[in-house]
Motif scaffolding. Structure first.
Motif, PDB file in Angstrom:
ATOM      1  N   ARG A  92      38.550  45.240  51.946  1.00 16.85           N
ATOM      2  CA  ARG A  92      38.775  44.569  53.230  1.00 16.85           C
ATOM      3  C   ARG A  92      38.304  43.119  53.117  1.00 16.85           C
ATOM      4  O   ARG A  92      37.132  42.859  52.842  1.00 16.85           O
ATOM      5  N   GLU A  93      39.224  42.198  53.354  1.00 14.67           N
ATOM      6  CA  GLU A  93      38.952  40.781  53.097  1.00 14.67           C
ATOM      7  C   GLU A  93      37.753  40.249  53.888  1.00 14.67           C
ATOM      8  O   GLU A  93      36.847  39.646  53.315  1.00 14.67           O
ATOM      9  N   SER A  94      37.756  40.472  55.187  1.00 12.37           N
ATOM     10  CA  SER A  94      36.705  39.827  55.975  1.00 12.37           C
ATOM     11  C   SER A  94      35.335  40.431  55.663  1.00 12.37           C
ATOM     12  O   SER A  94      34.330  39.718  55.643  1.00 12.37           O
ATOM     13  N   LYS A  95      35.292  41.738  55.382  1.00 12.74           N
ATOM     14  CA  LYS A  95      34.007  42.349  55.064  1.00 12.74           C
ATOM     15  C   LYS A  95      33.453  41.781  53.740  1.00 12.74           C
ATOM     16  O   LYS A  95      32.254  41.503  53.626  1.00 12.74           O
ATOM     17  N   ILE A  96      34.340  41.607  52.771  1.00 15.82           N
ATOM     18  CA  ILE A  96      33.909  41.049  51.478  1.00 15.82           C
ATOM     19  C   ILE A  96      33.444  39.604  51.648  1.00 15.82           C
ATOM     20  O   ILE A  96      32.358  39.215  51.208  1.00 15.82           O
ATOM     21  N   ALA A  97      34.266  38.787  52.317  1.00 18.38           N
ATOM     22  CA  ALA A  97      33.942  37.360  52.437  1.00 18.38           C
ATOM     23  C   ALA A  97      32.653  37.145  53.233  1.00 18.38           C
ATOM     24  O   ALA A  97      31.767  36.390  52.805  1.00 18.38           O
ATOM     25  N   THR A  98      32.531  37.839  54.357  1.00 19.21           N
ATOM     26  CA  THR A  98      31.356  37.595  55.200  1.00 19.21           C
ATOM     27  C   THR A  98      30.082  38.116  54.535  1.00 19.21           C
ATOM     28  O   THR A  98      29.015  37.522  54.692  1.00 19.21           O
ATOM     29  N   THR A  99      30.205  39.207  53.782  1.00 19.98           N
ATOM     30  CA  THR A  99      29.018  39.732  53.095  1.00 19.98           C
ATOM     31  C   THR A  99      28.544  38.756  52.022  1.00 19.98           C
ATOM     32  O   THR A  99      27.344  38.475  51.903  1.00 19.98           O
ATOM     33  N   GLY A 130      33.224  30.353  53.664  1.00 17.06           N
ATOM     34  CA  GLY A 130      33.723  31.110  52.518  1.00 17.06           C
ATOM     35  C   GLY A 130      35.202  31.373  52.646  1.00 17.06           C
ATOM     36  O   GLY A 130      35.721  31.486  53.764  1.00 17.06           O
ATOM     37  N   ARG A 131      35.881  31.398  51.507  1.00 14.43           N
ATOM     38  CA  ARG A 131      37.302  31.760  51.518  1.00 14.43           C
ATOM     39  C   ARG A 131      37.575  32.711  50.379  1.00 14.43           C
ATOM     40  O   ARG A 131      36.841  32.736  49.385  1.00 14.43           O
ATOM     41  N   VAL A 132      38.650  33.463  50.556  1.00 16.86           N
ATOM     42  CA  VAL A 132      39.020  34.429  49.524  1.00 16.86           C
ATOM     43  C   VAL A 132      40.358  34.019  48.936  1.00 16.86           C
ATOM     44  O   VAL A 132      41.290  33.679  49.665  1.00 16.86           O
ATOM     45  N   VAL A 133      40.438  34.019  47.624  1.00 17.29           N
ATOM     46  CA  VAL A 133      41.710  33.773  46.937  1.00 17.29           C
ATOM     47  C   VAL A 133      41.895  34.874  45.901  1.00 17.29           C
ATOM     48  O   VAL A 133      40.931  35.295  45.262  1.00 17.29           O
ATOM     49  N   LEU A 134      43.134  35.336  45.759  1.00 18.28           N
ATOM     50  CA  LEU A 134      43.427  36.381  44.766  1.00 18.28           C
ATOM     51  C   LEU A 134      44.161  35.778  43.588  1.00 18.28           C
ATOM     52  O   LEU A 134      45.081  34.979  43.770  1.00 18.28           O
ATOM     53  N   TYR A 135      43.773  36.177  42.391  1.00 20.11           N
ATOM     54  CA  TYR A 135      44.480  35.726  41.195  1.00 20.11           C
ATOM     55  C   TYR A 135      44.973  36.953  40.426  1.00 20.11           C
ATOM     56  O   TYR A 135      44.209  37.890  40.189  1.00 20.11           O
ATOM     57  N   PRO A 136      46.269  36.940  40.044  1.00 20.33           N
ATOM     58  CA  PRO A 136      46.881  38.152  39.513  1.00 20.33           C
ATOM     59  C   PRO A 136      46.745  38.364  38.013  1.00 20.33           C
ATOM     60  O   PRO A 136      47.094  39.435  37.518  1.00 20.33           O
ATOM     61  N   SER A 137      46.263  37.378  37.257  1.00 25.29           N
ATOM     62  CA  SER A 137      46.279  37.528  35.793  1.00 25.29           C
ATOM     63  C   SER A 137      45.136  36.761  35.157  1.00 25.29           C
ATOM     64  O   SER A 137      44.485  35.939  35.791  1.00 25.29           O
TER      65      SER A 137
END
Ligand code: DGT
Ligand code: MG
Ligand code: MG
Ligand code: MG
Ligand code: MG
Length: 278
Positions: A92-99, A130-137
């Motif tokens: 869960r994005e917000s739980k990860i970022a806020t933690t 904080g921000r979340v970014v996903l990288y696929p490789s």
């Protein structure tokens, strides 16, 4: 138990679930640190104690969240990179970022007096976004890391030259800005060397390269036989291997280094950092 009539409000909640099998990066960044650093009289352009404090807060975050495999910090920011198979908080994005953000902030405050004993903390107190970014490789996560490290280099060379002109050369800030406008890296190196006798390459590595933090397995490479290829051709680590990995990691030492991470060497010598990737 009977549900209250108010229970329906929960249906308004929205969650963003992060894509599976991607590297999660959480980047925290100090809010208004320009002001905060001035208020707390940080040394320019680099305050060693403040940077050591950032690193210590990042190590503490890694100890609390073992799914983070490495982190990279410069200036008032830190990027935390999760292993791609992580299922932390069901992704869960917000739980990860806020933690991550609140854990980092809590340790920054907690450790302040240890690292900066001579300066009491006064408002505005430090806070972080904080921000979340996903990288696929592997390629994209490595390019992300390289991007941050190149940014570190560009900014630090500029700032080192700028503050040498101001602090040692007695230039006012506007003049120094004008002098550096349009200059290339070679020009800045030359100014530093010829005017101030500074060899930029001998400046502290932490300032030039930032800080990479990771579990040091002392070259113990995960057993490739334990990497099982699943039906949909994703490379997955088997459950027992994951458990073993967890145990090794809990015993492994977390190290802070100031190394070149744009080159293949760093990653090839530490294959556990980006393993299980296609
Ligand atoms: P933001 O992130 O949009 O809320 O605003 P700022 O002011 O935090 O801006 P940012 O994050 O782009 O830049 C970081 C600021 O922190 C920049 O003004 C330089 C300052 N800073 C970071 N590390 C040091 C240090 O070691 N010494 C000094 N003097 N300043 C530092
Ligand atoms: Mg910012
Ligand atoms: Mg900032
Ligand atoms: Mg920043
Ligand atoms: Mg709760």
């Amino acid at each position: 138990m009977a549900k209250s009539k108010y229970e329906y409000v929960k249906t308004f909640e929205q969650t963003t679930t992060l894509l599976p099998n991607t590297y999660i990066v959480v980047r925290v960044d100090g809010r208004g640190f320009h002001k905060f650093c001035t208020k707390h009289d940080f040394e320019k352009p680099n305050d060693r104690a403040a940077l050591d404090l950032m690193n210590a807060a990042a190590v503490a975050v890694m100890k609390e969240l073992p799914d983070i495999s490495f982190a990279y910090g410069i200036s008032d920011e830190f990027s935390f990179i999760f292993e791609r198979s992580s299922r932390l908080f069901d992704r869960r994005e917000s739980k990860i970022a806020t933690t991550v953000v609140s854990t980092f902030t809590a340790y920054y405050l907690h450790l302040w007096s240890t690292f900066v004993p001579s300066k009491p903390l006064t408002p505005p107190l430090p806070s972080f976004d904080g921000r979340v970014v996903l990288y696929p490789s592997t390629q994209t996560i490595r390019d992300y890391m390289s991007w941050r490290q190149v940014d570190c280099h560009i900014n630090n060379l500029y700032n080192t030259t700028f503050w040498a002109l101001v602090q040692r050369g007695g230039m006012d800030v506007t003049k120094a800005e004008e002098k550096l406008k349009g200059t290339l890296a070679a020009d800045k190196n030359e100014i530093l060397f010829s005017q101030f006798g500074i060899n930029y390459n001998k400046e502290p590595e932490m300032y030039r390269k930032g800080s990479i933090i990771f579990y040091d397995y002392h070259q113990e490479v995960p057993d490739p036989a334990a990497l099982a290829v699943s039906k949909n051709s994703e490379v997955e680590i088997s459950k027992t291997q994951k458990e073993k990995e967890r145990k090794r990691r809990s015993k492994a030492e977390i190290v802070v280094q100031h190394t070149d991470i744009t080159k293949d060497d760093f990653w090839e010598q530490r294959p556990w950092l980006l393993c299980g990737d296609a």
